[in-house]
Design an enzyme around this catalytic site. Structure first.
Site, PDB file in Angstrom:
ATOM      1  N   LYS A 113       0.822  -1.210   0.000  1.00  0.00           N
ATOM      2  CA  LYS A 113       0.000   0.000   0.000  1.00  0.00           C
ATOM      3  C   LYS A 113       0.853   1.254   0.000  1.00  0.00           C
ATOM      4  O   LYS A 113       0.487   2.257  -0.607  1.00  0.00           O
ATOM      5  CB  LYS A 113      -0.967   0.012   1.192  1.00  0.00           C
ATOM      6  CG  LYS A 113      -2.152  -0.913   1.018  1.00  0.00           C
ATOM      7  CD  LYS A 113      -3.234  -0.623   2.042  1.00  0.00           C
ATOM      8  CE  LYS A 113      -4.399  -1.600   1.899  1.00  0.00           C
ATOM      9  NZ  LYS A 113      -5.346  -1.507   3.028  1.00  0.00           N
ATOM     10  N   LYS A 195      -6.441 -11.715  -7.612  1.00  0.00           N
ATOM     11  CA  LYS A 195      -7.724 -11.810  -6.920  1.00  0.00           C
ATOM     12  C   LYS A 195      -8.675 -10.702  -7.395  1.00  0.00           C
ATOM     13  O   LYS A 195      -8.236  -9.581  -7.645  1.00  0.00           O
ATOM     14  CB  LYS A 195      -7.437 -11.652  -5.420  1.00  0.00           C
ATOM     15  CG  LYS A 195      -8.548 -12.101  -4.507  1.00  0.00           C
ATOM     16  CD  LYS A 195      -8.054 -12.115  -3.062  1.00  0.00           C
ATOM     17  CE  LYS A 195      -9.146 -11.610  -2.153  1.00  0.00           C
ATOM     18  NZ  LYS A 195      -8.795 -11.629  -0.734  1.00  0.00           N
ATOM     19  N   LYS A 198     -12.273  -4.920  -5.287  1.00  0.00           N
ATOM     20  CA  LYS A 198     -13.082  -3.725  -5.511  1.00  0.00           C
ATOM     21  C   LYS A 198     -12.221  -2.487  -5.672  1.00  0.00           C
ATOM     22  O   LYS A 198     -12.702  -1.449  -6.110  1.00  0.00           O
ATOM     23  CB  LYS A 198     -14.106  -3.549  -4.389  1.00  0.00           C
ATOM     24  CG  LYS A 198     -13.495  -3.356  -3.023  1.00  0.00           C
ATOM     25  CD  LYS A 198     -14.522  -3.402  -1.913  1.00  0.00           C
ATOM     26  CE  LYS A 198     -13.806  -3.483  -0.578  1.00  0.00           C
ATOM     27  NZ  LYS A 198     -14.581  -3.977   0.517  1.00  0.00           N
TER      28      LYS A 198
END
Ligand code: TRP
Length: 330
Positions: A113, A195, A198
């Site tokens: 991140k 994967k 969203k």
């Protein structure tokens, strides 16, 4: 014997995907009879990445309504919004002081991140795992259903709990991960080695639980597949494998039944069938969600009651912790 306690959380960022549903939420609902389940919309974790306040508010309510729509029953579970329950921030601070800088530095999600948001590597992003540990430990959870991407955070939670117990005597239940075999790991429609997420920039890579049927069919039809035309579950056919496991999850047909169903047919027919089956499976969830979103007062009652229960249960753990570490009682 008392039922075991389950805790899990989901962030209210964007709308949930088919991957969230088949990989987690469906299972959350299935667990509620056998376990004492606590489920939280973790909006405090969400602000480790910059959020528009209006969107966060709307997404939190919509996420809460979605958990009800997939069948989570607030009479059977404790279903609440994280920021409504003070104990989470309070225990997180304490746990921060029992978590090492080096441990947090090794978290792969932090590294990923911070690479993706180099302009906002804030301290919350860094200490995210100790807030997650607080979520879990406050409820003395035995089991935590999480995806593979959260395994490392759960390991750290166990380490923190064991360390604290080691110093102060038994305080926290040391939780285990719960990785059910039955849930599908749903991959991106555009890159089936990743994967389904969203937070993917390309909305064609995921199916939102709120996508209208026509959009669902269209997205499945444009899913990336290989260049032969055999509907079969085989190594190297990631795209088809993904669509087959989605189809299997929503129709309960076995992979073998699916192969047989599409013998002599091409990918076009197969994708059409997958799209329609997914749309059909989501229809009752979407109807329930739309209905709940019109009943704001009911939703408010529900999350207030959930917060109250959560506050009560978690306060017992926090009181114990404060006492052990030497905080003078008020
Ligand atoms: N970090 C989890 C995720 O992004 C969400 C989460 C927060 C969570 N607190 C939790 C999951 C506690 C399980 C238990 O998926």
């Amino acid at each position: 014997m008392d039922k075991k306690v389950i805790f899990s959380g989901i962030q209210p960022t964007g709308t949930f995907t088919l991957g969230n549903y088949l990989g987690a939420l469906q299972n959350w609902a299935a667990l509620q009879d056998e376990y004492n389940c606590c489920y939280s919309v973790v909006n405090m974790h969400a602000i480790t990445v910059r959020q528009d306040p209006k969107d966060l508010r709307a997404n939190t309510l919509s996420a809460y309504a979605m958990l009800l729509s997939v069948g989570i029953d607030p009479e059977k579970c404790i279903l609440f919004i994280q920021s409504h329950v003070r104990t989470h921030a309070e225990l997180a601070w304490v746990l921060d002081c029992y978590t090492q800088f080096g441990e947090l530095s090794r978290m792969t999600q932090f590294k990923d991140k911070s690479a993706r948001h180099p302009e906002n590597i804030n301290c919350g992003l860094f200490t995210y795992p100790s807030l997650m540990a607080a979520d879990i430990l406050l409820y003395q959870a035995d089991l935590v259903p999480v995806g593979d991407d959260q395994r490392q955070h759960l390991e750290l939670t166990r380490d923190i709990a064991e360390r604290f117990n080691g110093i102060y005597g038994n305080t926290f239940t040391v939780p285990d991960g719960y990785y059910p075999k039955l849930t599908a790991r749903v991959m991106s429609l555009q890159d089936p080695t990743k994967k389904m997420s969203k937070s993917d920039d390309n909305p064609k890579s995921y199916i939102s639980l709120l996508d209208p049927p026509a959009t669902i069919v269209k997205k499945i039809k444009s899913a990336v597949t290989d260049s032969d035309s055999l509907v079969a579950y085989r190594e190297g056919k990631d795209g088809i494998n993904n669509l087959m496991s989605i189809y299997s999850a929503v129709t309960k047909k076995s992979l073998e039944q699916i192969e047989n169903e599409f013998v002599g047919k091409g990918y076009g027919d197969f994708k059409q069938a997958v799209g329609e089956a997914v749309a059909e499976a989501l229809r009752p969830i979407q109807e329930k969600h739309a209905q709940l979103m019109r009943e704001k007062a009911f939703l408010e009652d529900c999350y207030r009651a959930g917060a109250e229960k959560a506050q009560q249960v978690s306060q017992r753990t926090l009181d114990k912790v404060y006492k052990k570490i030497g905080f003078l009682p008020r």
